[in-house]
Scaffold this active site. Structure first.
Site, PDB file in Angstrom:
ATOM      1  N   GLU A  46       0.824  -1.204   0.000  1.00  0.00           N
ATOM      2  CA  GLU A  46       0.000   0.000   0.000  1.00  0.00           C
ATOM      3  C   GLU A  46       0.862   1.260   0.000  1.00  0.00           C
ATOM      4  O   GLU A  46       0.545   2.251  -0.670  1.00  0.00           O
ATOM      5  CB  GLU A  46      -0.921  -0.003   1.231  1.00  0.00           C
ATOM      6  CG  GLU A  46      -1.906  -1.163   1.265  1.00  0.00           C
ATOM      7  CD  GLU A  46      -1.386  -2.389   2.003  1.00  0.00           C
ATOM      8  OE1 GLU A  46      -2.218  -3.116   2.578  1.00  0.00           O
ATOM      9  OE2 GLU A  46      -0.156  -2.627   2.017  1.00  0.00           O
ATOM     10  N   CYS A  73      -2.616  -4.263   7.010  1.00  0.00           N
ATOM     11  CA  CYS A  73      -2.229  -4.528   8.395  1.00  0.00           C
ATOM     12  C   CYS A  73      -2.711  -3.413   9.313  1.00  0.00           C
ATOM     13  O   CYS A  73      -2.937  -2.271   8.890  1.00  0.00           O
ATOM     14  CB  CYS A  73      -0.719  -4.707   8.507  1.00  0.00           C
ATOM     15  SG  CYS A  73       0.252  -3.242   8.075  1.00  0.00           S
ATOM     16  N   CYS A  82      -0.783  -0.140   7.698  1.00  0.00           N
ATOM     17  CA  CYS A  82      -1.265   0.323   6.400  1.00  0.00           C
ATOM     18  C   CYS A  82      -2.710   0.805   6.479  1.00  0.00           C
ATOM     19  O   CYS A  82      -3.119   1.676   5.701  1.00  0.00           O
ATOM     20  CB  CYS A  82      -1.139  -0.789   5.367  1.00  0.00           C
ATOM     21  SG  CYS A  82       0.576  -1.156   4.930  1.00  0.00           S
ATOM     22  N   ARG A 182      14.362 -23.236  -5.326  1.00  0.00           N
ATOM     23  CA  ARG A 182      15.113 -22.985  -4.092  1.00  0.00           C
ATOM     24  C   ARG A 182      15.104 -21.508  -3.712  1.00  0.00           C
ATOM     25  O   ARG A 182      15.080 -21.172  -2.528  1.00  0.00           O
ATOM     26  CB  ARG A 182      16.549 -23.486  -4.251  1.00  0.00           C
ATOM     27  CG  ARG A 182      16.667 -24.992  -4.324  1.00  0.00           C
ATOM     28  CD  ARG A 182      18.093 -25.442  -4.602  1.00  0.00           C
ATOM     29  NE  ARG A 182      18.182 -26.897  -4.738  1.00  0.00           N
ATOM     30  CZ  ARG A 182      19.296 -27.562  -4.981  1.00  0.00           C
ATOM     31  NH1 ARG A 182      20.449 -26.891  -5.140  1.00  0.00           N
ATOM     32  NH2 ARG A 182      19.288 -28.874  -5.082  1.00  0.00           N
ATOM     33  N   ASP A 198      25.463 -38.060  -2.191  1.00  0.00           N
ATOM     34  CA  ASP A 198      25.388 -37.080  -3.286  1.00  0.00           C
ATOM     35  C   ASP A 198      26.274 -35.868  -3.060  1.00  0.00           C
ATOM     36  O   ASP A 198      26.608 -35.159  -4.013  1.00  0.00           O
ATOM     37  CB  ASP A 198      23.939 -36.619  -3.482  1.00  0.00           C
ATOM     38  CG  ASP A 198      23.026 -37.734  -3.966  1.00  0.00           C
ATOM     39  OD1 ASP A 198      23.558 -38.792  -4.368  1.00  0.00           O
ATOM     40  OD2 ASP A 198      21.797 -37.550  -3.949  1.00  0.00           O
ATOM     41  N   ARG A 205      22.643 -22.089  -7.401  1.00  0.00           N
ATOM     42  CA  ARG A 205      23.717 -21.662  -8.298  1.00  0.00           C
ATOM     43  C   ARG A 205      23.248 -21.403  -9.724  1.00  0.00           C
ATOM     44  O   ARG A 205      23.852 -20.611 -10.441  1.00  0.00           O
ATOM     45  CB  ARG A 205      24.823 -22.730  -8.320  1.00  0.00           C
ATOM     46  CG  ARG A 205      25.381 -23.065  -6.950  1.00  0.00           C
ATOM     47  CD  ARG A 205      26.400 -24.178  -7.007  1.00  0.00           C
ATOM     48  NE  ARG A 205      25.902 -25.405  -7.621  1.00  0.00           N
ATOM     49  CZ  ARG A 205      25.095 -26.265  -7.022  1.00  0.00           C
ATOM     50  NH1 ARG A 205      24.665 -26.005  -5.785  1.00  0.00           N
ATOM     51  NH2 ARG A 205      24.706 -27.370  -7.630  1.00  0.00           N
ATOM     52  N   GLY A 282      16.647 -38.125   0.898  1.00  0.00           N
ATOM     53  CA  GLY A 282      16.168 -39.165  -0.036  1.00  0.00           C
ATOM     54  C   GLY A 282      14.878 -39.824   0.369  1.00  0.00           C
ATOM     55  O   GLY A 282      14.037 -39.237   1.054  1.00  0.00           O
ATOM     56  N   THR A 285      13.756 -40.078   4.133  1.00  0.00           N
ATOM     57  CA  THR A 285      13.330 -38.796   4.701  1.00  0.00           C
ATOM     58  C   THR A 285      11.987 -38.365   4.130  1.00  0.00           C
ATOM     59  O   THR A 285      11.091 -37.934   4.868  1.00  0.00           O
ATOM     60  CB  THR A 285      14.395 -37.725   4.417  1.00  0.00           C
ATOM     61  OG1 THR A 285      15.636 -38.135   4.996  1.00  0.00           O
ATOM     62  CG2 THR A 285      13.986 -36.379   5.001  1.00  0.00           C
ATOM     63  N   LEU A 286      11.816 -38.496   2.825  1.00  0.00           N
ATOM     64  CA  LEU A 286      10.540 -38.145   2.201  1.00  0.00           C
ATOM     65  C   LEU A 286       9.404 -38.983   2.782  1.00  0.00           C
ATOM     66  O   LEU A 286       8.320 -38.462   3.103  1.00  0.00           O
ATOM     67  CB  LEU A 286      10.626 -38.353   0.691  1.00  0.00           C
ATOM     68  CG  LEU A 286      11.453 -37.331  -0.083  1.00  0.00           C
ATOM     69  CD1 LEU A 286      11.840 -37.881  -1.454  1.00  0.00           C
ATOM     70  CD2 LEU A 286      10.688 -36.020  -0.245  1.00  0.00           C
TER      71      LEU A 286
END
Length: 339
Positions: A46, A73, A82, A182, A198, A205, A282, A285-286
């Site tokens: 705003e 807000c 705002c 990312r 890995d 990057r 991997g 974990t998933l």
């Protein structure tokens, strides 16, 4: 409101844990000002919208309609309210998209404007506005980060080799897209096995933008100090059962072994104001997140690469909301319809 959404998304990756917000000021069907929340801790949409009004149009502000994708807000944070700015500028009509779930606001902005005699129209393109800020809404309503599961899988449905060696499945286009993702999220998470085999850097990057906070689940601190995930290119949080504190620039958080690890991690990330996290694996974990039922979105890259006899990719239910051909790969996006 559609223009508000176009503007708001320009703040992706720069404003978290604040929401992405766009604002447009209209006088008799002519846009005389527009703006969006550009950077966390800086001016809200705003403010930027009103600042953008040209000197020759400033006398029209009071007779204009302000469109804003999220309820203005009403509290003093890093910037003034705002809602007060709108009242001070004597704007007579405001159109909003989403309600602000932050308990410091939560309807108070709209109530304050109405008490000042401003006409407020709510819920315009509400579904689209809510979707844009699904991370922010999850953070405040579920008191945890928005969880995105992401993996690539082979033609056979496998995601890694049984042998302890790195295997690339996705093509260059998909890799670049992953780096773009990312920059859009606050954190990225992997387990110790992935970090060791890995040796990923987990930075952005291949795309311009900020690096996410790197989150490592390494219960017994098996990952060597020379691993790229522990370099100084981004903040590192290591969840383990061995130690706590700050060491060599890394944050160590001590897990309680007899409690749900996923819940402990998400609770701690929420306390650190991390509003979203990509879980890149991997498979173990998933599957921990899937078994816990704590995920919001899954991004699955199907590749034509053959990997027979490998470690199976997770099986996940959910509502398919998108299927897109990338280059050689195909992207499926599913949403958790059980939450």
């Amino acid at each position: 409101m559609s223009r508000c959404l176009e503007l708001a998304v320009m703040g992706m990756g720069s404003v978290s844990p604040n929401p992405m917000v766009g604002a447009v000021l209209v006088h008799e069907d002519r846009i005389i000002g527009e703006g969006y929340h550009e950077q966390y801790g800086q001016a809200h949409a705003e403010v930027n919208c009103l600042k953008s009004v040209k000197p020759e149009d400033r006398h029209l502000i009071g007779d204009s309609t302000l469109y804003v994708s999220l309820e203005p807000c009403s509290h003093h944070g890093k910037t003034p309210p705002c809602a007060d700015l709108i009242i001070d500028n004597q704007i007579k009509k405001v159109v909003t998209g989403s309600h602000d779930p932050n308990p410091l606001v939560s309807g108070r902005g709209i109530a304050r404007m109405r008490a000042a005699g401003i006409e407020v129209i709510e819920n315009v393109l509400r579904e689209e506005c809510d979707d844009l800020n699904r991370r922010f809404i999850t953070f405040h309503t579920k008191h945890r980060p928005y969880v995105i599961l992401k993996w690539a899988q082979s033609a056979e449905g496998n995601m890694a080799s049984q042998e302890e060696k790195q295997v690339w499945l996705s093509d260059e286009y998909s890799k670049k897209l992953s780096h773009k993702w990312r920059t859009e999220e606050d954190a990225i998470l992997v387990g110790a096995r992935t970090a060791i085999i890995d040796d990923p850097q987990l930075t952005a990057r291949l795309w311009e933008g900020r690096n996410p906070v790197r989150v490592l689940i390494d219960r017994h601190l098996r990952v060597p100090e020379t691993a790229r995930i522990l370099d100084e290119d981004a903040m590192n949080i290591i969840y383990n059962i061995c130690k706590e504190g700050l060491e060599n620039g890394n944050v160590y958080f001590g897990l309680r072994p007899n409690e749900n690890v996923v819940e402990q991690i998400l609770h701690d990330l929420h306390k650190r104001s991390i509003a979203s996290v990509i879980v890149e694996g991997g498979a173990y974990t998933l599957n921990e997140f899937i078994k816990a039922g704590i995920w919001d979105e899954a991004r699955i890259i199907h590749t034509p690469v053959s990997l027979p006899g490998g470690i199976a990719a997770p099986h996940i239910n959910g509502k398919l909301i998108k299927e897109e051909k990338l280059d050689n790969d195909t992207l499926l996006i599913k949403m958790n319809d059980r939450l």
